[in-house]
Design a protein around this motif. Structure first.
Motif, PDB file in Angstrom:
ATOM      1  N   GLU A 151      -8.381  -8.297  -2.439  1.00  0.00           N
ATOM      2  CA  GLU A 151      -9.652  -7.398  -3.279  1.00  0.00           C
ATOM      3  C   GLU A 151     -10.022  -8.447  -4.600  1.00  0.00           C
ATOM      4  O   GLU A 151     -11.065  -8.590  -4.827  1.00  0.00           O
ATOM      5  CB  GLU A 151      -9.415  -6.208  -3.554  1.00  0.00           C
ATOM      6  CG  GLU A 151     -10.625  -5.639  -4.087  1.00  0.00           C
ATOM      7  CD  GLU A 151     -10.382  -4.095  -4.062  1.00  0.00           C
ATOM      8  OE1 GLU A 151     -11.299  -3.314  -4.487  1.00  0.00           O
ATOM      9  OE2 GLU A 151      -9.245  -3.697  -3.769  1.00  0.00           O
ATOM     10  N   PHE A 152      -9.137  -8.724  -5.194  1.00  0.00           N
ATOM     11  CA  PHE A 152      -9.069  -9.273  -6.514  1.00  0.00           C
ATOM     12  C   PHE A 152      -9.696 -10.933  -6.265  1.00  0.00           C
ATOM     13  O   PHE A 152     -10.702 -11.424  -7.095  1.00  0.00           O
ATOM     14  CB  PHE A 152      -7.957  -9.414  -7.406  1.00  0.00           C
ATOM     15  CG  PHE A 152      -7.962 -10.151  -8.743  1.00  0.00           C
ATOM     16  CD1 PHE A 152      -8.645  -9.472  -9.742  1.00  0.00           C
ATOM     17  CD2 PHE A 152      -7.471 -11.602  -8.689  1.00  0.00           C
ATOM     18  CE1 PHE A 152      -8.780 -10.348 -11.042  1.00  0.00           C
ATOM     19  CE2 PHE A 152      -7.616 -12.373  -9.837  1.00  0.00           C
ATOM     20  CZ  PHE A 152      -8.218 -11.616 -11.166  1.00  0.00           C
ATOM     21  N   PRO A 164      -2.209   9.300  -7.358  1.00  0.00           N
ATOM     22  CA  PRO A 164      -1.699   7.814  -7.820  1.00  0.00           C
ATOM     23  C   PRO A 164      -3.195   7.034  -8.432  1.00  0.00           C
ATOM     24  O   PRO A 164      -4.160   7.217  -7.914  1.00  0.00           O
ATOM     25  CB  PRO A 164      -1.103   7.230  -6.733  1.00  0.00           C
ATOM     26  CG  PRO A 164      -1.685   7.938  -5.726  1.00  0.00           C
ATOM     27  CD  PRO A 164      -2.055   9.443  -6.385  1.00  0.00           C
ATOM     28  N   ALA A 165      -2.645   6.120  -9.577  1.00  0.00           N
ATOM     29  CA  ALA A 165      -3.928   5.206  -9.831  1.00  0.00           C
ATOM     30  C   ALA A 165      -3.989   4.402  -8.810  1.00  0.00           C
ATOM     31  O   ALA A 165      -3.350   3.707  -7.868  1.00  0.00           O
ATOM     32  CB  ALA A 165      -3.275   4.388 -11.042  1.00  0.00           C
ATOM     33  N   PRO A 166      -5.513   4.152  -8.645  1.00  0.00           N
ATOM     34  CA  PRO A 166      -5.775   3.126  -7.319  1.00  0.00           C
ATOM     35  C   PRO A 166      -5.428   1.627  -7.669  1.00  0.00           C
ATOM     36  O   PRO A 166      -5.572   1.106  -8.989  1.00  0.00           O
ATOM     37  CB  PRO A 166      -7.285   3.194  -7.379  1.00  0.00           C
ATOM     38  CG  PRO A 166      -7.682   3.718  -8.813  1.00  0.00           C
ATOM     39  CD  PRO A 166      -6.579   4.640  -9.300  1.00  0.00           C
ATOM     40  N   GLU A 167      -4.804   0.713  -6.853  1.00  0.00           N
ATOM     41  CA  GLU A 167      -4.312  -0.380  -7.018  1.00  0.00           C
ATOM     42  C   GLU A 167      -5.381  -1.282  -6.513  1.00  0.00           C
ATOM     43  O   GLU A 167      -5.975  -1.191  -5.445  1.00  0.00           O
ATOM     44  CB  GLU A 167      -3.157  -0.548  -6.324  1.00  0.00           C
ATOM     45  CG  GLU A 167      -1.690   0.262  -6.649  1.00  0.00           C
ATOM     46  CD  GLU A 167      -0.398  -0.029  -5.967  1.00  0.00           C
ATOM     47  OE1 GLU A 167      -0.563  -0.944  -5.596  1.00  0.00           O
ATOM     48  OE2 GLU A 167       0.410   0.898  -6.409  1.00  0.00           O
ATOM     49  N   VAL A 168      -5.458  -2.421  -6.929  1.00  0.00           N
ATOM     50  CA  VAL A 168      -6.436  -3.422  -6.580  1.00  0.00           C
ATOM     51  C   VAL A 168      -5.357  -4.401  -5.949  1.00  0.00           C
ATOM     52  O   VAL A 168      -4.671  -5.268  -6.576  1.00  0.00           O
ATOM     53  CB  VAL A 168      -7.126  -4.238  -7.945  1.00  0.00           C
ATOM     54  CG1 VAL A 168      -8.031  -5.479  -7.476  1.00  0.00           C
ATOM     55  CG2 VAL A 168      -8.127  -3.333  -8.498  1.00  0.00           C
ATOM     56  N   SER A 169      -5.873  -4.622  -4.676  1.00  0.00           N
ATOM     57  CA  SER A 169      -4.802  -5.590  -4.081  1.00  0.00           C
ATOM     58  C   SER A 169      -5.189  -7.269  -4.456  1.00  0.00           C
ATOM     59  O   SER A 169      -6.306  -7.317  -4.874  1.00  0.00           O
ATOM     60  CB  SER A 169      -5.166  -5.443  -2.465  1.00  0.00           C
ATOM     61  OG  SER A 169      -6.318  -5.821  -2.077  1.00  0.00           O
ATOM     62  N   LYS A 170      -4.469  -8.042  -4.085  1.00  0.00           N
ATOM     63  CA  LYS A 170      -4.625  -9.433  -4.241  1.00  0.00           C
ATOM     64  C   LYS A 170      -5.821  -9.965  -3.548  1.00  0.00           C
ATOM     65  O   LYS A 170      -6.621 -10.663  -4.195  1.00  0.00           O
ATOM     66  CB  LYS A 170      -3.206 -10.110  -3.960  1.00  0.00           C
ATOM     67  CG  LYS A 170      -3.207 -11.488  -4.616  1.00  0.00           C
ATOM     68  CD  LYS A 170      -1.904 -12.228  -4.252  1.00  0.00           C
ATOM     69  CE  LYS A 170      -2.067 -13.661  -4.671  1.00  0.00           C
ATOM     70  NZ  LYS A 170      -0.561 -14.348  -4.606  1.00  0.00           N
TER      71      LYS A 170
END
Length: 100
Positions: free
Chosen positions: A54-55, A46-52
């Protein structure tokens, strides 16, 4: 005069050279298949997700670094202005001394 390569051309290859060629070919083929399986496996992940959070942290760090850079530039501009004033004073004094 250069020799022409044709049907009568003889090439002498010893067993060591043949072994090196075979070994090199085997290593290339094994590397190809290893890379092929790694690529196939990477496509399934799965594509890595950037959490809120972390952003927001990255955004905050970026903004802070921009602010710090601006403060440093402003400080340097003040320093350059002061140095220019001092140089103007020194230049004026040297001019006065040279006139005498």
């Amino acid at each position: 005069m250069a020799q022409k390569i044709g049907e009568e051309t003889e090439i002498k290859v010893d067993l060591k050279t043949i072994g090196m060629i075979v070994g090199f070919t085997i290593s290339l083929v094994s590397m190809y298949f290893a890379l092929k399986t790694d690529i196939a496996e990477a496509k399934e992940l799965p594509a890595p997700e950037v959490s809120k959070i972390e952003f927001s942290y990255k955004d905050e760090i970026t903004r802070n670094s921009i602010i710090n850079t601006n403060e440093k530039v402003e400080g340097l501009e003040k320093s350059v202005g002061e140095i220019k004033q001092q140089l103007d004073k020194i230049d004026e004094r040297l001019y006065q001394i040279s006139k005498k």
